[in-house]
Design a protein around this motif. Sequence first.
Motif, PDB file in Angstrom:
ATOM      1  N   TRP A  27      -0.472  -8.066  -9.475  1.00  0.00           N
ATOM      2  CA  TRP A  27      -1.718  -8.808  -8.618  1.00  0.00           C
ATOM      3  C   TRP A  27      -1.451  -8.080  -7.216  1.00  0.00           C
ATOM      4  CZ3 TRP A  27      -2.164 -11.384  -3.899  1.00  0.00           C
ATOM      5  CH2 TRP A  27      -3.540 -11.843  -3.518  1.00  0.00           C
ATOM      6  N   MET A  28      -2.840  -7.389  -6.817  1.00  0.00           N
ATOM      7  CA  MET A  28      -2.985  -6.797  -5.471  1.00  0.00           C
ATOM      8  C   MET A  28      -3.845  -7.306  -4.708  1.00  0.00           C
ATOM      9  SD  MET A  28      -5.187  -3.109  -5.142  1.00  0.00           S
ATOM     10  CE  MET A  28      -4.060  -2.210  -6.317  1.00  0.00           C
ATOM     11  N   PRO A  29      -3.311  -7.741  -3.590  1.00  0.00           N
ATOM     12  CA  PRO A  29      -4.038  -8.277  -2.434  1.00  0.00           C
ATOM     13  C   PRO A  29      -5.157  -7.433  -2.201  1.00  0.00           C
ATOM     14  CG  PRO A  29      -1.703  -8.335  -1.862  1.00  0.00           C
ATOM     15  CD  PRO A  29      -1.773  -7.571  -3.224  1.00  0.00           C
TER      16      PRO A  29
ATOM     17  N   THR B 286       0.787  -1.182  -0.083  1.00  0.00           N
ATOM     18  CA  THR B 286       0.022   0.098   0.187  1.00  0.00           C
ATOM     19  C   THR B 286       0.841   1.234  -0.076  1.00  0.00           C
ATOM     20  OG1 THR B 286      -1.615  -1.323   1.459  1.00  0.00           O
ATOM     21  CG2 THR B 286      -2.045   1.224   1.080  1.00  0.00           C
ATOM     22  N   ASN B 287       1.844   1.274   0.815  1.00  0.00           N
ATOM     23  CA  ASN B 287       2.638   2.440   0.910  1.00  0.00           C
ATOM     24  C   ASN B 287       3.550   2.913  -0.471  1.00  0.00           C
ATOM     25  OD1 ASN B 287       5.164   0.793   0.942  1.00  0.00           O
ATOM     26  ND2 ASN B 287       4.665   0.407   2.926  1.00  0.00           N
ATOM     27  N   THR B 288       3.832   1.927  -1.009  1.00  0.00           N
ATOM     28  CA  THR B 288       4.449   2.246  -2.569  1.00  0.00           C
ATOM     29  C   THR B 288       3.392   2.795  -3.437  1.00  0.00           C
ATOM     30  OG1 THR B 288       5.910   0.383  -2.098  1.00  0.00           O
ATOM     31  CG2 THR B 288       6.086   1.456  -4.031  1.00  0.00           C
TER      32      THR B 288
ATOM     33  N   GLY C 206      -7.087  -9.656  -5.513  1.00  0.00           N
ATOM     34  CA  GLY C 206      -7.472 -10.717  -4.603  1.00  0.00           C
ATOM     35  C   GLY C 206      -8.883 -10.441  -3.967  1.00  0.00           C
ATOM     36  N   ASP C 207      -9.488 -11.443  -3.507  1.00  0.00           N
ATOM     37  CA  ASP C 207     -10.887 -11.400  -3.015  1.00  0.00           C
ATOM     38  C   ASP C 207     -10.918 -11.443  -1.554  1.00  0.00           C
ATOM     39  OD1 ASP C 207     -12.379 -11.811  -5.665  1.00  0.00           O
ATOM     40  OD2 ASP C 207     -11.785 -13.975  -5.489  1.00  0.00           O
ATOM     41  N   GLY C 208      -9.536 -11.414  -1.068  1.00  0.00           N
ATOM     42  CA  GLY C 208      -9.547 -11.166   0.271  1.00  0.00           C
ATOM     43  C   GLY C 208     -10.034 -12.520   1.221  1.00  0.00           C
ATOM     44  N   PHE C 209     -10.188 -12.406   2.600  1.00  0.00           N
ATOM     45  CA  PHE C 209     -10.662 -13.571   3.387  1.00  0.00           C
ATOM     46  C   PHE C 209     -12.094 -13.313   3.808  1.00  0.00           C
ATOM     47  CE2 PHE C 209      -6.018 -13.537   3.944  1.00  0.00           C
ATOM     48  CZ  PHE C 209      -5.727 -14.612   3.274  1.00  0.00           C
ATOM     49  N   ASN C 210     -12.693 -14.137   4.236  1.00  0.00           N
ATOM     50  CA  ASN C 210     -14.100 -13.981   4.777  1.00  0.00           C
ATOM     51  C   ASN C 210     -13.894 -13.523   6.112  1.00  0.00           C
ATOM     52  OD1 ASN C 210     -14.052 -16.504   6.450  1.00  0.00           O
ATOM     53  ND2 ASN C 210     -14.574 -17.707   4.496  1.00  0.00           N
TER      54      ASN C 210
ATOM     55  N   LEU D 292      -0.112  -8.304   8.432  1.00  0.00           N
ATOM     56  CA  LEU D 292       0.046  -9.773   8.520  1.00  0.00           C
ATOM     57  C   LEU D 292      -1.304 -10.431   7.529  1.00  0.00           C
ATOM     58  CD1 LEU D 292       0.751 -12.429   9.778  1.00  0.00           C
ATOM     59  CD2 LEU D 292      -1.033 -11.984  11.585  1.00  0.00           C
ATOM     60  N   VAL D 293      -2.397  -9.697   7.123  1.00  0.00           N
ATOM     61  CA  VAL D 293      -3.280  -9.965   6.389  1.00  0.00           C
ATOM     62  C   VAL D 293      -2.889 -10.203   5.052  1.00  0.00           C
ATOM     63  CG1 VAL D 293      -5.615  -9.309   5.394  1.00  0.00           C
ATOM     64  CG2 VAL D 293      -5.305  -9.310   7.731  1.00  0.00           C
ATOM     65  N   ILE D 294      -2.086  -8.901   4.608  1.00  0.00           N
ATOM     66  CA  ILE D 294      -1.441  -8.929   3.129  1.00  0.00           C
ATOM     67  C   ILE D 294      -0.502  -9.934   2.988  1.00  0.00           C
ATOM     68  CG2 ILE D 294       0.286  -7.610   1.840  1.00  0.00           C
ATOM     69  CD1 ILE D 294      -0.972  -4.839   3.031  1.00  0.00           C
TER      70      ILE D 294
END
Length: 405
Positions: A58-60, A29-31, A167-171, A209-211
């Motif tokens: 690809w973007m988380p 994100t920061n970049t 990405g779709d992320g996590f539930n 950590l999520v990323i």
Amino acid sequence: MSSKFFAYSGYDNDVTRKLWPIAIISFDTNTLLNIYKMTPDARNQFLSVLQTFKERLWMPYQVGKEFYSNRRFVIESELKSLQNAKLYFKKNLETLATGIEKSAIRFRAQLATDLQKELIDLNERISIMIDRCPDKIYRKEYFDGPALKAEDPISKELFEIYSDKIGDGFNPEEILEIYEEGEKRYNLSIPPGFEDAVNKEDFRKYGDLVIWKELIKRAKEVAKPIIFITDDAKPDWWERNYEFKRPHPELLDEFYRRSGQYVQIYTYNEFIDQASVLIKDFPETAKAVEEIKAINEEDRDRIREQVEIFTPKPGDIYNIIESSYDHKVIPVLLIDELDNGSFYAFPITSRRDTVTINFPTINCAGKLAAVLIDRKIFVHSKNIRAFYDRIDQQQLLKVLGNTHN
């Protein structure tokens, strides 16, 4: 035997050469937010680099979420940058003027008068130069009145390049599991993200950590290595030994064990250095590299100033450790200085509900926060961890007025 310890001994050249042509390219994100801080020429160079890797980008989901959450703060900071520069020079010139009044120069009346006049003239010339400098971004392109537009020229171009490569992320259940794991990891200083446990409140401290979990999941799903670019300089991403810096070995080891794939971690400028060597006809990047280096140095200087220069005082908002047992961190508004650098303080929260709506509010780091004036606490200076924001005297008096009412 030694190949089992590549994370600690370092990748050899063969691994790097094999990794680069096939790896997924992912930016932190920061970049990506740095594009708002660049001049148009440098921004175009940055976006040209993304275009070069368009098929492998690809973007988380977490990166996209943080990008939009932090976009307003970055844009507003850039819009204020020239005004802040003018205030900076004015403040320092006023300090020089005060120095003349207090120094032995005051006994040389003509010299003191001439120097004061020069400082006034210099302040006017600097203000004119700053006023004539073109802004990097224009407010009307980003705001519709006071409201931030859902899309702006920069975010639109960025996400057009990424297209559906996000990405779709996590539930929600998976996210809670990651947060619970993060609490245990951070207590043991397992990277990434444990540094954020001090500087951020609530779930936001688990963002890195999520990323990281998303990157591991993606590498495992598509059976490809990852190149991750971040300008986060904290030790929960990097291991430092004097001037030597490398990606934290625990990250490289965990990534391979969980996904069966390699990960390479670079800062933006390191990534460009490597790409320029390995990729034919790589686009011009000198301006973008120069500006990102300056942006990162400015960010590090600001953090250093917060650590070294800011002396806690009433009106400051700091993150503190509330409990030495579980290292729980909360933000508080300092309201009254006591002896030995201790303070009385009010906890604050950005949570808005039927309870907190009755408390006085302040703007804290671009967000509306409620001041819990019914929970006055004692804060010892040893528990103060990180500067968060500052409110002016008028706001502080208004908050204190609410306690009397």
